[in-house]
Design a protein around this motif. Sequence first.
Motif, PDB file in Angstrom:
ATOM      1  N   SER A   1      65.021  50.275  37.503  1.00 47.41           N
ATOM      2  CA  SER A   1      64.954  50.460  36.058  1.00 47.41           C
ATOM      3  C   SER A   1      63.971  51.573  35.716  1.00 47.41           C
ATOM      4  CB  SER A   1      64.514  49.160  35.379  1.00 47.41           C
ATOM      5  OG  SER A   1      65.400  48.106  35.683  1.00 47.41           O
ATOM      6  N   ARG A   2      64.332  52.413  34.788  1.00 45.10           N
ATOM      7  CA  ARG A   2      63.453  53.487  34.340  1.00 45.10           C
ATOM      8  C   ARG A   2      63.338  53.439  32.817  1.00 45.10           C
ATOM      9  NH1 ARG A   2      61.762  56.814  38.501  1.00 45.10           N
ATOM     10  NH2 ARG A   2      59.997  56.758  37.075  1.00 45.10           N
ATOM     11  N   GLY A   3      62.143  53.155  32.340  1.00 41.30           N
ATOM     12  CA  GLY A   3      61.878  53.177  30.911  1.00 41.30           C
ATOM     13  C   GLY A   3      62.583  52.100  30.114  1.00 41.30           C
ATOM     14  N   GLU A   4      62.789  50.908  30.708  1.00 40.57           N
ATOM     15  CA  GLU A   4      63.485  49.823  30.022  1.00 40.57           C
ATOM     16  C   GLU A   4      62.504  48.732  29.608  1.00 40.57           C
ATOM     17  OE1 GLU A   4      66.503  48.283  32.552  1.00 40.57           O
ATOM     18  OE2 GLU A   4      67.519  50.214  32.815  1.00 40.57           O
ATOM     19  N   ARG A   5      62.790  48.102  28.486  1.00 36.32           N
ATOM     20  CA  ARG A   5      62.007  46.933  28.084  1.00 36.32           C
ATOM     21  C   ARG A   5      62.325  45.745  28.986  1.00 36.32           C
ATOM     22  NH1 ARG A   5      60.275  46.270  22.255  1.00 36.32           N
ATOM     23  NH2 ARG A   5      60.110  48.388  21.446  1.00 36.32           N
ATOM     24  N   ILE A   6      61.310  44.949  29.256  1.00 32.10           N
ATOM     25  CA  ILE A   6      61.509  43.707  30.004  1.00 32.10           C
ATOM     26  C   ILE A   6      62.177  42.670  29.111  1.00 32.10           C
ATOM     27  CG2 ILE A   6      60.327  41.826  31.205  1.00 32.10           C
ATOM     28  CD1 ILE A   6      58.113  43.917  31.884  1.00 32.10           C
ATOM     29  N   GLU A   7      61.650  42.506  27.911  1.00 30.73           N
ATOM     30  CA  GLU A   7      62.200  41.589  26.913  1.00 30.73           C
ATOM     31  C   GLU A   7      62.554  42.417  25.683  1.00 30.73           C
ATOM     32  OE1 GLU A   7      62.898  38.482  27.237  1.00 30.73           O
ATOM     33  OE2 GLU A   7      61.841  37.940  29.076  1.00 30.73           O
ATOM     34  N   PRO A   8      63.847  42.564  25.364  1.00 30.65           N
ATOM     35  CA  PRO A   8      64.251  43.461  24.280  1.00 30.65           C
ATOM     36  C   PRO A   8      63.554  43.204  22.957  1.00 30.65           C
ATOM     37  CG  PRO A   8      66.161  42.756  25.529  1.00 30.65           C
ATOM     38  CD  PRO A   8      65.004  41.954  26.040  1.00 30.65           C
ATOM     39  N   ASP A   9      63.265  41.942  22.655  1.00 27.92           N
ATOM     40  CA  ASP A   9      62.650  41.615  21.372  1.00 27.92           C
ATOM     41  C   ASP A   9      61.180  41.213  21.519  1.00 27.92           C
ATOM     42  OD1 ASP A   9      65.107  41.992  20.011  1.00 27.92           O
ATOM     43  OD2 ASP A   9      65.756  39.986  20.619  1.00 27.92           O
ATOM     44  N   GLY A  10      60.607  41.451  22.683  1.00 28.76           N
ATOM     45  CA  GLY A  10      59.229  41.060  22.919  1.00 28.76           C
ATOM     46  C   GLY A  10      58.237  42.096  22.414  1.00 28.76           C
ATOM     47  N   PRO A  11      56.971  41.711  22.255  1.00 25.12           N
ATOM     48  CA  PRO A  11      55.936  42.657  21.842  1.00 25.12           C
ATOM     49  C   PRO A  11      55.664  43.694  22.921  1.00 25.12           C
ATOM     50  CG  PRO A  11      54.951  40.576  22.478  1.00 25.12           C
ATOM     51  CD  PRO A  11      56.433  40.357  22.493  1.00 25.12           C
ATOM     52  N   ALA A  12      54.954  44.735  22.550  1.00 26.91           N
ATOM     53  CA  ALA A  12      54.680  45.828  23.491  1.00 26.91           C
ATOM     54  C   ALA A  12      53.855  45.365  24.678  1.00 26.91           C
ATOM     55  CB  ALA A  12      53.972  46.972  22.775  1.00 26.91           C
ATOM     56  N   ALA A  13      52.983  44.381  24.466  1.00 25.54           N
ATOM     57  CA  ALA A  13      52.104  43.931  25.555  1.00 25.54           C
ATOM     58  C   ALA A  13      51.561  42.548  25.242  1.00 25.54           C
ATOM     59  CB  ALA A  13      50.955  44.913  25.753  1.00 25.54           C
ATOM     60  N   TYR A  14      51.112  41.888  26.287  1.00 25.87           N
ATOM     61  CA  TYR A  14      50.372  40.637  26.173  1.00 25.87           C
ATOM     62  C   TYR A  14      49.057  40.788  26.924  1.00 25.87           C
ATOM     63  CZ  TYR A  14      54.424  37.868  24.579  1.00 25.87           C
ATOM     64  OH  TYR A  14      55.479  37.353  23.861  1.00 25.87           O
ATOM     65  N   TRP A  15      48.010  40.200  26.354  1.00 25.83           N
ATOM     66  CA  TRP A  15      46.761  40.074  27.081  1.00 25.83           C
ATOM     67  C   TRP A  15      46.893  38.966  28.122  1.00 25.83           C
ATOM     68  CZ3 TRP A  15      42.982  43.535  26.557  1.00 25.83           C
ATOM     69  CH2 TRP A  15      42.872  44.254  25.364  1.00 25.83           C
ATOM     70  N   SER A  16      46.296  39.167  29.277  1.00 21.24           N
ATOM     71  CA  SER A  16      46.158  38.073  30.229  1.00 21.24           C
ATOM     72  C   SER A  16      45.426  36.920  29.554  1.00 21.24           C
ATOM     73  CB  SER A  16      45.372  38.531  31.455  1.00 21.24           C
ATOM     74  OG  SER A  16      44.961  37.427  32.234  1.00 21.24           O
ATOM     75  N   THR A  17      45.852  35.706  29.848  1.00 16.94           N
ATOM     76  CA  THR A  17      45.198  34.531  29.267  1.00 16.94           C
ATOM     77  C   THR A  17      44.337  33.789  30.287  1.00 16.94           C
ATOM     78  OG1 THR A  17      47.247  33.290  29.683  1.00 16.94           O
ATOM     79  CG2 THR A  17      46.912  34.183  27.458  1.00 16.94           C
ATOM     80  N   LEU A  18      44.153  34.383  31.461  1.00 16.37           N
ATOM     81  CA  LEU A  18      43.308  33.755  32.473  1.00 16.37           C
ATOM     82  C   LEU A  18      41.851  33.841  32.029  1.00 16.37           C
ATOM     83  CD1 LEU A  18      43.915  32.484  35.291  1.00 16.37           C
ATOM     84  CD2 LEU A  18      43.033  34.618  36.268  1.00 16.37           C
ATOM     85  N   PRO A  19      41.172  32.710  31.852  1.00  7.95           N
ATOM     86  CA  PRO A  19      39.800  32.748  31.346  1.00  7.95           C
ATOM     87  C   PRO A  19      38.797  33.131  32.424  1.00  7.95           C
ATOM     88  CG  PRO A  19      40.449  30.489  31.769  1.00  7.95           C
ATOM     89  CD  PRO A  19      41.671  31.329  32.035  1.00  7.95           C
ATOM     90  N   GLY A  20      37.661  33.668  31.983  1.00 10.64           N
ATOM     91  CA  GLY A  20      36.542  33.908  32.889  1.00 10.64           C
ATOM     92  C   GLY A  20      36.709  35.098  33.807  1.00 10.64           C
ATOM     93  N   GLN A  21      37.524  36.079  33.453  1.00 16.94           N
ATOM     94  CA  GLN A  21      37.766  37.193  34.368  1.00 16.94           C
ATOM     95  C   GLN A  21      36.511  38.033  34.607  1.00 16.94           C
ATOM     96  OE1 GLN A  21      42.286  38.414  34.646  1.00 16.94           O
ATOM     97  NE2 GLN A  21      41.483  39.059  32.662  1.00 16.94           N
ATOM     98  N   GLU A  22      35.703  38.229  33.586  1.00 15.55           N
ATOM     99  CA  GLU A  22      34.471  39.000  33.782  1.00 15.55           C
ATOM    100  C   GLU A  22      33.539  38.294  34.755  1.00 15.55           C
ATOM    101  OE1 GLU A  22      35.751  38.184  30.870  1.00 15.55           O
ATOM    102  OE2 GLU A  22      36.242  40.091  29.875  1.00 15.55           O
ATOM    103  N   ALA A  23      33.447  36.963  34.637  1.00 15.93           N
ATOM    104  CA  ALA A  23      32.604  36.195  35.558  1.00 15.93           C
ATOM    105  C   ALA A  23      33.160  36.262  36.978  1.00 15.93           C
ATOM    106  CB  ALA A  23      32.510  34.739  35.103  1.00 15.93           C
ATOM    107  N   MET A  24      34.471  36.280  37.118  1.00 15.25           N
ATOM    108  CA  MET A  24      35.080  36.401  38.441  1.00 15.25           C
ATOM    109  C   MET A  24      34.686  37.725  39.093  1.00 15.25           C
ATOM    110  SD  MET A  24      38.888  35.008  37.518  1.00 15.25           S
ATOM    111  CE  MET A  24      39.153  33.356  36.887  1.00 15.25           C
TER     112      MET A  24
END
Length: 214
Positions: free
Chosen positions: A102-125
């Motif tokens: 795939s080149r330049g295709e959306r993963i989810e056609p109606d999805g937002p441009a991006a999601y933040w990771s929801t894994l907590p404590g990444q800075e501490a890791m």
Amino acid sequence: MSILVTGFDAGHDQVNASAVLTASLRDDLPQPLYPLRSQLHFAILPLSASDLREAVLVQIAVCQPRFCVFTGQARGRNKVHLERLATNLRDFDSPDVAGSQSRGERIEPDGPAAYWSTLPGQEAMIEQLNRQGIPAALSNHAGNHLCNQLLYQVLHWAQQNGSGMACGLVHIPPLPIQVRHQWPETPFMLLEMSRAALAQILLVLVQQTGASAS
């Protein structure tokens, strides 16, 4: 409390560092993770754009995780990286196992441009890994191949289904054997260091969230 840890199958290559790491943790759990052994679930996912979503959702249905810690290999990186973002973009620089590129295709056609990771404590890791002599950093870009697709699709599914499940992606460098046989100029990391890194990430995750380790 359940934690799903995944890697990617080697596909056309003989080795994928994330699959080796995941299988190693599954088959020979590091001693610091013994208190979590009944909560940890491990899976190797296909390197297939069309099959990936269903494969990971099957694993999620089986173990009903509170956390998903996805791992993938990142050629050219010399540190363990925790990804901040997953973008709604497939732009493969190489085909998957089915030959799809795939080149330049959306993963989810109606999805937002991006999601933040929801894994907590990444800075501490990251802080903990660097204190232990394991090079690590946060990354703003998970690439546009299957690692990014996996994180995006699961975050999108969790958002759509009102799931409280938290998800994140850990990129690890290739293994020495891959440098010898595939990518002679790329940085690498020994398996024992990658194992120690994942163990610390999981321990910090549990400590940061107050989840039970028994």
